[in-house]
Design an enzyme around this catalytic site. Sequence first.
Site, PDB file in Angstrom:
ATOM      1  N   CYS A   2       1.307  -0.860   0.171  1.00 60.26           N
ATOM      2  CA  CYS A   2       0.104   0.071  -0.495  1.00 60.26           C
ATOM      3  C   CYS A   2       0.973   0.967   0.057  1.00 60.26           C
ATOM      4  O   CYS A   2       1.261   1.697   1.182  1.00 60.26           O
ATOM      5  CB  CYS A   2      -1.044   0.150   0.800  1.00 60.26           C
ATOM      6  SG  CYS A   2      -2.303   1.524   0.928  1.00 60.26           S
ATOM      7  N   GLU A 127      -3.840   1.162  -6.462  1.00 54.63           N
ATOM      8  CA  GLU A 127      -2.877  -0.152  -7.033  1.00 54.63           C
ATOM      9  C   GLU A 127      -3.274  -0.256  -8.638  1.00 54.63           C
ATOM     10  O   GLU A 127      -4.005   0.528  -8.867  1.00 54.63           O
ATOM     11  CB  GLU A 127      -3.627  -1.400  -6.430  1.00 54.63           C
ATOM     12  CG  GLU A 127      -3.135  -1.325  -5.034  1.00 54.63           C
ATOM     13  CD  GLU A 127      -1.865  -2.397  -4.886  1.00 54.63           C
ATOM     14  OE1 GLU A 127      -1.299  -1.606  -6.334  1.00 54.63           O
ATOM     15  OE2 GLU A 127      -1.694  -2.680  -4.277  1.00 54.63           O
TER      16      GLU A 127
END
Length: 345
Positions: A2, A127
């Site tokens: 992340c 992402e």
Amino acid sequence: MCGRTACSLAADNLRRACAYRDRRGRRRQPEWVRQERYQPSYNKGPQSSGPVLLSRRHLHQDADSSERVLMDMRWGLVPSWFKQDNPSKLQFNTSNCRSDTMLSKSSYKGALLKGKRCVVLADGFYEWQQHSGGKQPYFIYFPQTKDAMDKEMEGDEEWKGWRLLTMAGIFDCWEPPGGGEMLYTYTIITVDASKDVSFIHHRQVTAGKGVAGMPAILDGDEAIRKWLDFAEVPTQEAVKLIQPTENIVFHPVSAFVNNIRNNTPECVAPIELGAKKEVKATPSNKVMLGWLKSSQEGSPQKKENDLPKWKSQFIHSPSPKKTSADVLQQWLGKQGQPAAKKHKA
């Protein structure tokens, strides 16, 4: 992993969105610590600061460990044992912590065993999917209910707006060797990606490299309670909460988010795959885009009562029969675009 998040709620609304029930069953809102340092953003990266939840007992030893506080901390854990005078001299990346090594790596083990567990808050995270033409960013978040999006917020005691993504984290407190203000920092725990997310961020497993990762998401207040209440829930029990989740949805966003300096609603706005780089205001997304642009006017400081009035294809209700990828494929189909293929395990 992340590496980028968004957290755009104003400080007061963030507090309302984190309402909980304490050990006695009383409904409470966590109190802010250093609220003036919090800055909403659509594009947060490591070394920036962000909001986290933690047990009040970390700050006040006589407090009930079930009580929660909100605190703005820097992303990228600096271990308390770090001896140099400048935390930027830390020579390794601590923005993410792999769940399979968090109890063995010295950067995290000490803090975790001392119960320094926190919940990192965000609207969602980004992402990037690798493809022949470059990288396609996606915004990933909890399913949002239509009822919540249609509620008027003004005067409501109970929060009916955006459901925040709640990610498991570890924090630590570093004191400069020469004295000075204590620095609170955190890392986000990551797990192997769920099937839906792995199609976005898939890495071939080779020697020395792991599989695709995603944040360890705590789904529901009971999981959050157990993770935060270090006095009642020992480490050995708490780490059992660290599991991949399928209860997430996502949509593609513009490459505008690639530049960390870009901090406007365009970062999270849905786009049509295959369209030009700019966000196209189709009938299905112009309501959302209109809200994003008018509520911010180029600033991450939203008006407190503003909420997106999304059309149905952007509102996803959790269903055990429909995964995030299914929802995205349905959404893409409504746009007249080819459905994204699932990655085969």
